[in-house]
Motif scaffolding. Sequence first.
Motif, PDB file in Angstrom:
ATOM      1  N   ALA A 102      22.402  -0.777   6.157  1.00 29.77           N
ATOM      2  CA  ALA A 102      21.591  -1.457   5.145  1.00 29.77           C
ATOM      3  C   ALA A 102      22.008  -1.034   3.743  1.00 29.77           C
ATOM      4  CB  ALA A 102      20.113  -1.145   5.366  1.00 29.77           C
ATOM      5  N   THR A 103      22.288   0.240   3.566  1.00 35.19           N
ATOM      6  CA  THR A 103      22.716   0.719   2.261  1.00 35.19           C
ATOM      7  C   THR A 103      24.052   0.101   1.879  1.00 35.19           C
ATOM      8  OG1 THR A 103      21.605   2.827   2.704  1.00 35.19           O
ATOM      9  CG2 THR A 103      23.154   2.775   0.879  1.00 35.19           C
ATOM     10  N   GLY A 104      24.970   0.035   2.849  1.00 32.18           N
ATOM     11  CA  GLY A 104      26.265  -0.586   2.575  1.00 32.18           C
ATOM     12  C   GLY A 104      26.124  -2.053   2.205  1.00 32.18           C
ATOM     13  N   GLU A 105      25.260  -2.756   2.919  1.00 30.31           N
ATOM     14  CA  GLU A 105      25.043  -4.175   2.625  1.00 30.31           C
ATOM     15  C   GLU A 105      24.418  -4.352   1.246  1.00 30.31           C
ATOM     16  OE1 GLU A 105      22.710  -5.726   5.793  1.00 30.31           O
ATOM     17  OE2 GLU A 105      24.315  -5.566   7.284  1.00 30.31           O
ATOM     18  N   ALA A 106      23.519  -3.450   0.902  1.00 32.70           N
ATOM     19  CA  ALA A 106      22.890  -3.526  -0.414  1.00 32.70           C
ATOM     20  C   ALA A 106      23.912  -3.306  -1.517  1.00 32.70           C
ATOM     21  CB  ALA A 106      21.768  -2.503  -0.525  1.00 32.70           C
ATOM     22  N   MET A 107      24.821  -2.372  -1.294  1.00 31.32           N
ATOM     23  CA  MET A 107      25.851  -2.110  -2.288  1.00 31.32           C
ATOM     24  C   MET A 107      26.762  -3.315  -2.472  1.00 31.32           C
ATOM     25  SD  MET A 107      25.251   0.788  -3.581  1.00 31.32           S
ATOM     26  CE  MET A 107      26.761   0.809  -4.542  1.00 31.32           C
ATOM     27  N   GLY A 200      22.470   6.785  -9.524  1.00 30.87           N
ATOM     28  CA  GLY A 200      22.741   5.388  -9.836  1.00 30.87           C
ATOM     29  C   GLY A 200      24.216   5.053  -9.825  1.00 30.87           C
ATOM     30  N   SER A 201      25.067   6.004  -9.491  1.00 32.53           N
ATOM     31  CA  SER A 201      26.507   5.759  -9.481  1.00 32.53           C
ATOM     32  C   SER A 201      26.928   5.088  -8.180  1.00 32.53           C
ATOM     33  CB  SER A 201      27.255   7.088  -9.638  1.00 32.53           C
ATOM     34  OG  SER A 201      28.628   6.920  -9.361  1.00 32.53           O
ATOM     35  N   GLU A 202      27.472   3.881  -8.283  1.00 26.88           N
ATOM     36  CA  GLU A 202      27.915   3.172  -7.088  1.00 26.88           C
ATOM     37  C   GLU A 202      29.082   3.895  -6.426  1.00 26.88           C
ATOM     38  OE1 GLU A 202      28.509  -1.024  -7.470  1.00 26.88           O
ATOM     39  OE2 GLU A 202      26.946  -1.214  -8.990  1.00 26.88           O
ATOM     40  N   ALA A 203      29.984   4.439  -7.244  1.00 28.08           N
ATOM     41  CA  ALA A 203      31.146   5.133  -6.693  1.00 28.08           C
ATOM     42  C   ALA A 203      30.716   6.364  -5.905  1.00 28.08           C
ATOM     43  CB  ALA A 203      32.104   5.534  -7.813  1.00 28.08           C
ATOM     44  N   ALA A 204      29.755   7.105  -6.455  1.00 27.99           N
ATOM     45  CA  ALA A 204      29.272   8.307  -5.766  1.00 27.99           C
ATOM     46  C   ALA A 204      28.567   7.928  -4.476  1.00 27.99           C
ATOM     47  CB  ALA A 204      28.334   9.087  -6.677  1.00 27.99           C
ATOM     48  N   LEU A 205      27.799   6.837  -4.522  1.00 26.56           N
ATOM     49  CA  LEU A 205      27.089   6.415  -3.324  1.00 26.56           C
ATOM     50  C   LEU A 205      28.055   5.947  -2.249  1.00 26.56           C
ATOM     51  CD1 LEU A 205      24.499   5.903  -1.821  1.00 26.56           C
ATOM     52  CD2 LEU A 205      24.318   3.679  -2.946  1.00 26.56           C
ATOM     53  N   ARG A 206      29.074   5.193  -2.638  1.00 26.09           N
ATOM     54  CA  ARG A 206      30.063   4.732  -1.653  1.00 26.09           C
ATOM     55  C   ARG A 206      30.749   5.918  -0.977  1.00 26.09           C
ATOM     56  NH1 ARG A 206      31.007  -0.691  -1.917  1.00 26.09           N
ATOM     57  NH2 ARG A 206      30.320  -1.748  -3.821  1.00 26.09           N
ATOM     58  N   ALA A 208      29.477   8.913  -0.638  1.00 26.26           N
ATOM     59  CA  ALA A 208      28.487   9.560   0.227  1.00 26.26           C
ATOM     60  C   ALA A 208      28.297   8.779   1.516  1.00 26.26           C
ATOM     61  CB  ALA A 208      27.159   9.686  -0.519  1.00 26.26           C
ATOM     62  N   LEU A 209      28.315   7.449   1.434  1.00 22.98           N
ATOM     63  CA  LEU A 209      28.151   6.615   2.627  1.00 22.98           C
ATOM     64  C   LEU A 209      29.324   6.791   3.585  1.00 22.98           C
ATOM     65  CD1 LEU A 209      26.774   3.264   1.138  1.00 22.98           C
ATOM     66  CD2 LEU A 209      25.517   5.102   2.253  1.00 22.98           C
ATOM     67  N   ALA A 210      30.534   6.875   3.034  1.00 22.67           N
ATOM     68  CA  ALA A 210      31.715   7.062   3.881  1.00 22.67           C
ATOM     69  C   ALA A 210      31.639   8.403   4.612  1.00 22.67           C
ATOM     70  CB  ALA A 210      32.982   6.986   3.032  1.00 22.67           C
ATOM     71  N   ALA A 211      31.203   9.437   3.890  1.00 20.15           N
ATOM     72  CA  ALA A 211      31.077  10.758   4.513  1.00 20.15           C
ATOM     73  C   ALA A 211      29.990  10.740   5.582  1.00 20.15           C
ATOM     74  CB  ALA A 211      30.757  11.804   3.451  1.00 20.15           C
ATOM     75  N   ARG A 212      28.876  10.037   5.295  1.00 16.38           N
ATOM     76  CA  ARG A 212      27.789   9.949   6.269  1.00 16.38           C
ATOM     77  C   ARG A 212      28.242   9.222   7.532  1.00 16.38           C
ATOM     78  NH1 ARG A 212      22.415   9.514   5.133  1.00 16.38           N
ATOM     79  NH2 ARG A 212      22.908  10.893   3.403  1.00 16.38           N
ATOM     80  N   ALA A 213      29.039   8.177   7.358  1.00 14.52           N
ATOM     81  CA  ALA A 213      29.531   7.421   8.512  1.00 14.52           C
ATOM     82  C   ALA A 213      30.408   8.299   9.400  1.00 14.52           C
ATOM     83  CB  ALA A 213      30.325   6.194   8.038  1.00 14.52           C
TER      84      ALA A 213
END
Length: 256
Positions: A102-107, A200-206, A208-213
């Motif tokens: 869901a977070t990835g889709e939101a991004m 609020g940083s999209e780059a930081a969130l992306r 973090a999402l990759a690491a979480r995956a």
Amino acid sequence: MPDRRLRTVDLARVVGLSTQQIRNYEDAGVLPAAGRTESGYRVFGEVHRHALLAYRALVRGYGPVTAARIMRTVHDGDVPAALALVDEAHAGLHGERTALRATGEAMEALARQAPEADGTRAARGLRIGEVARLLGVRTSALRVWEAAGLIAPPRERGTRYRLYGPSDVRDARIVHSLRRGHYLFAQIRPVLAELRQEGGSEAALRSALAARAQTLTARTRAMLAGAGRLHAYLEIVSAAGTTTGSTAGGPGPSAR
């Protein structure tokens, strides 16, 4: 072939534990009850070795608390309840994957739908009607999202009108996108929390999402390995016709 007798120290060497830890595992029900010699010394067997290997494998994927609960439940003779604990852990992991997706889709939706002009307009603060037109929703939807704690636009002094800044518009966009995908409010909250945590940083969130995956993938593989060990142990227990595997007392190697 008769069950090979193992001293406490022999069992401890299997996985590099102390003899005291083996005693603790038995006391906690992680291992089935050991047999005892006439003088009261513990005597273990192959079933205990397999139980120990199963538990250690479960720990890697399910964590020590859940792994211990699973093994205790097996040794209490309630295999269905033990398997229910396994199911519960896998369901929890699935929930984490759903939130991650869901977070990835939101991004992705944010990247497609939020032109820079929106940020420029929002910098001065948008009223609720302006945000509603920008997203193509009713103002009542924005109020419902606010009441649910998903968005929290500040109020203008004096008039108390809502003023949506760039981050508020971003959050509203994410909520709108995920609601269109039929995500529940409870599933959307962690998405917003994740984004806010990254400043609020999209780059930081992306990143973090990759690491979480990667972490979730590693956990899934570890859980599969642990479940395989548990299955093998249950087969041994079933073949032995007991959930304790205790060895009868009598003379033999001893280690309290």
